[in-house]
Design a protein around this motif. Sequence first.
Motif: not given
Length: 294
Positions: A202-210, A272-276
């Motif tokens: 997974p490559v999720l970025g650093p945060e969830d956003l609307s 930490p691994l999935s958060s780009s």
Amino acid sequence: MIVITAPTGQIGGQLLARLLADDESLRVIVRDAARLPAEVRERVEIVEGSHRDPDVVAKAFDGADAVFWLVPPNPRSESPEAAYVDFSRAACEAFTAQGVARVVGVSALGRGTAVAARAGHVTATLALDDLIASTGVAYRALALPSFMDNLLRQVEPIRDHGVFASPVSGDLRAPICSTGDIAAVAAGLLRDGTWSGVEEVPVLGPEDLSHDDMARIMSEVLGRPIRFQRTPDEEFRARLVGSGMSATMAQSLLDMMRAKVAGLDNGVPRTPLSSSPTSFRRWCEDVLRPAVLA
């Protein structure tokens, strides 16, 4: 030898630049070599043609250690299965025939969710992952949410009208990532000759956003009010068909967006691994703002 497909696209182009900077031995598959910068053509092996073609992939994969596999968009395809799975059948045969050790592919989040079987493009992408895995090649599927860079398709309404649109609710929070981070993860995997087996990355970025969050950040970065506008489903589909997309592929994209509303992208824990690393604010500063000002 690393083979890169779609080297002139958003992800492939950035991946190519990263691997060239590391002086990797590279071969690319490209329909028209003239689309590559002259300095790139001098440093890579080039196989011209479509990576759907059995002769092209057989030639390109000969002696290759690793392949970056990305299916190009085909908005006029008869179905998402034809666009993703059927397109890749010759390559999957060539992975085995040419002894490719490792493949890194662009895929999607959603495996194991209740809506994955009716998620349009994502359903076909996950079926492609299964096809690649069935060859026995070591495979890493980059499991991706929506891309920040997709907003570049809406630069004109953002610049001229202060608005961007999507067929989802403005308050739905979900992961979003940059294509630059995708290229970075792919480069690391392609350079690493130690992994085996089949896994999702997974490559999720650093945060969830609307989308409302994104509108606020865009307003702050651009120094002007930007608002999000939800596009009704039928209007979204009609616009796609009106732009030349087949009715089947337009419905597939709408099904994917509906699945995202139902939580398709929200099932993978952020670690930490999935958060780009690239935040949406940084992407707006580095990519969107120059595009809007241009």
